[in-house]
Design a protein around this motif. Sequence first.
Motif, short mmCIF file in Angstrom:
data_model
loop_
_atom_site.label_atom_id
_atom_site.label_comp_id
_atom_site.label_asym_id
_atom_site.label_seq_id
_atom_site.Cartn_x
_atom_site.Cartn_y
_atom_site.Cartn_z
N PRO A 127 4.19 7.14 3.17
CA PRO A 127 3.87 7.07 4.57
C PRO A 127 4.81 7.95 5.35
N ASP A 128 4.03 8.49 6.37
CA ASP A 128 4.82 9.50 7.35
C ASP A 128 4.21 9.62 8.63
N TRP A 129 5.04 9.55 9.46
CA TRP A 129 4.56 9.65 10.87
C TRP A 129 3.82 10.97 11.03
N PHE A 137 12.40 5.07 3.78
CA PHE A 137 12.99 5.97 4.61
C PHE A 137 13.15 5.65 6.01
N SER A 154 1.58 12.44 9.42
CA SER A 154 0.28 12.71 8.71
C SER A 154 -0.70 11.33 9.14
N LEU A 155 -1.93 11.47 9.17
CA LEU A 155 -2.99 10.65 9.42
C LEU A 155 -3.45 9.91 8.31
N TYR A 156 -2.92 10.23 7.23
CA TYR A 156 -3.03 9.44 5.91
C TYR A 156 -2.70 8.07 6.04
N ASP A 157 -4.06 7.25 6.04
CA ASP A 157 -3.56 5.75 6.11
C ASP A 157 -3.09 5.14 4.84
N PRO A 177 14.42 6.41 10.11
CA PRO A 177 14.78 7.31 10.70
C PRO A 177 16.33 7.22 11.30
N VAL A 197 13.99 12.68 11.50
CA VAL A 197 12.64 12.68 11.80
C VAL A 197 11.90 14.04 11.33
N GLU A 241 -2.44 2.20 3.35
CA GLU A 241 -2.76 1.13 2.86
C GLU A 241 -4.21 1.29 2.39
#
Lengths: 448, 426
Positions: free
Chosen positions: B382-384, B118, B386-389, B120, B93, B391
């Motif tokens: 996508p990554d836990w 990816f 980051s707040l980047y959405d 964990p 992680v 979709e």
Amino acid sequence: MATYMDVNRVQYVAFSGTVAPLSKLYFCRHCLKLRSRDCVSQEVDSYYCSNCLENMPSPDAKLKKNRCANCFDCPSCGHSLSTRATSVAFQDPDNPGKSTPKKVYYLACGFCRWTSRDVGLKDQLIASGGWQEQENPNEKRISELLDYYKHLAQKDQTEREKKKYSRRRSYLHLSEKFGLTSHAIKKRSALMGIGGISIKDDDLSVDIEPSLAIDKVEELPDDVFTKPIVLTDVTTIRQRHANPDFQPTHISQLYPRHKTMLIKRSQRCKECEHNLSKPEFNPSSIKFRIQLVALHHVPEFRIMSLPNLQINKEVQLILTLFNPLDTLTHVALLPSPTDELKWDTAKVVLPTCELVLSPRDDTAEFDDTVDQQQNFKDDPSVVVSRKSNKIGFIVKVTPMIADDDVRISFIMKYDYKNMTPALQTEKKQPEITWLQFPVLVNLGKITG
Amino acid sequence: MPMFDTLAYGGEKTPVVFDIGTAYTKCGFSSECSPRKIVPSTVKKAKTGELVNIYDISDREELYRLLIDFVHLLYFRHVLVPKERRVVIVESVFTPTMFRETLAGVLFKHYEVPSVVFVPAHLMALFTLGIPSGLVMDCGYKQTIVLPVYEGIPVLKACQALPFASKAVHNYLDAQLREHGIVRDSQGEEKPLSSVKDIVDENILEDIKVRCCFVTKLDRAQQIHAVSAGIKDAELPAPPPDVQYPLDGANTLTIPGKIREHTFEILFERDSEEQSVSTLLLDAIIQCPIDIRKTLAENIILIGGTCMSVGFQHRILTELYSLLNSPRYKNRLALKSFKFHHPPSKRNCVAWLGGAIFGIQEILSTRSISRDQYTKNHCMLPDWCSLYDYEESDNHSAILLKKEASKEVLPSVSKSPRSPVVAKKV
């Protein structure tokens, strides 16, 4: 001949911008571009065993987990094992007094002297073996797990499908309740398992016993404090990793491993998807069916003689140029317009005339009666030597920066007769195209 | 041949699974019981020819180039991957964002794989057991990370990490050997190891650790710690026998029994924050809601290569019980018993096996990032953290946020609030 020793002295710029010596580049004759490792795709062409040089078709290789059926690696040192024959006296069951000699086979390592007898493996009666395979004791359990999760995944999938069609009512839309973060996490697949859907559903036809946790673990044996270690009996980490299923800790548990196959690779141009290199199928052959390496298609520069390089002083440098093509080739050298790579550290004066290279002729080397030199009207102030398909010519260089390598660059332009197969079938005259490739030369440090 | 592949084995081709650990990379095909190969996670630099660990490269472009070499070896030397296979990457992680982005770039752009997912490592460990919840401890090379997973969801809030694992053991062993190790050369002359120049590299240290060292029992360890803390009357237990370790043709190193026994103690010694490998487990439990604590304590899974050390698991178990009675946890945890799972694979391959089980499923196609999606999303993953959405990729401020989010600082962030609020609840 600096570039015989150090191929990185003269480098070419491939289409993708990669800088590499000519020997590491491909030439795609369909797009007429230099291709580097970055713009070709690699493919597995055929599988073979490096020990017995036996070819294996890919479905077979897949079934055998890419391992040769007949050859083994030494579990102790990794060398190939060889089969040894010996005769052993067998007691005849019918008449006890008499014994008959019988041929038996075992495996032995020629390097570290490990034998299959060391670990108590029985000798085999046939040369090809029939050695028993080691079986992973957890295989059954793992296949159960696979079935179970497969089922679960299918369920998850159908549920998703269902959700797609049933309209969600907004007040039940819980994902907003936790704000943006959890909303994003929901969408972020990677962190979520598939355990999210209820595992304990009744309609699961496939079910497994979940693993049982116990409160006992392997204890440290008491004799570890008193018994001296025999270092040669304990396996090294490399020996353990060579067998991921068992990872033996004691040498008595070592077991011969089937040899991993090697592959022949073919390269393909990423742009036009034509093969650039394809080896022959036969594992023992080192020839190629298709081999579009740049060395065979692009004139090659080498540094012939290197004068003393001095700062701000013009010196004459002799470069040789080889023609690998079997056609007469005209080469023009142009100054490189922009120096994007920040390569140049010296001023260079290039020959303005066209350099003419005679075609490559492998027999010319043995034929010293013909003197081809007469055929060309060379400017003696540019071309200093000429022999068969090779010329030596003068370039004037003025190093500009003191404490750096002296580097020059130019663009080579030459006429290439395009002999793509399509054109050949139409029986047209081969089309002549002018190709341009940037060349980078590193002359080394300033000498004095 | 690829046509026959699909005909003979029914449609979907088995994906490849890589578990690129900080020390060793496990690689193989999904739906198999064990990885094909376990290879060191090192790659040779083209210019200098020196071997470097792929996690030690800090320059993005250099990493990209070297990862191409590394993945090339995995693809065409170790696993022999045919074309067009989906890829499952098992990761920690706390894998640096730069590393996973570069790896994705290499796979998508250079190798043109159809999809990558990816996953964990801690979550994957549960797939090998068929249970939805558990407390997973991954003790590998650089870090020990404890992450509780409940009903298939990792409880990131309770994640605990310590930079103590194999590497710390090697460093400690190195220091000890330099101080106490004695080398005997071919003439029988004895001299301290420190006088022999650079003869012991990390590979030898690892070999010494694996073949000679062990994790001692708790009662003996307590005596050892008492001595090193300088308590009066404390005495070291009788050390195990010395080992003669041949270094090369001429030199033999004598490894004192004391070092064999003490080496692993670096993992169990409390640091300045009173943390050790075993307190991580209890701290993680404390951070979790009270009603899932019992489940976690009775479903402990130890994974990672360091957990395979002789005596390691037993030591953890005994330490847990003894810690439970210590003043630090006595009033905060009301646990009665700890139970351990035994995964159907060697511990260093558990995460890989989980990835291999995850990889065969139909949902892999919906869970992974396809090449199209990757290019459409400006090469973002996508990554836990980051707040980047993922979709809704038009969100530019989110993109900026993502770029600032550096994962390396997160372990310490998650560690620092020692959560007195939770403690009061107990």
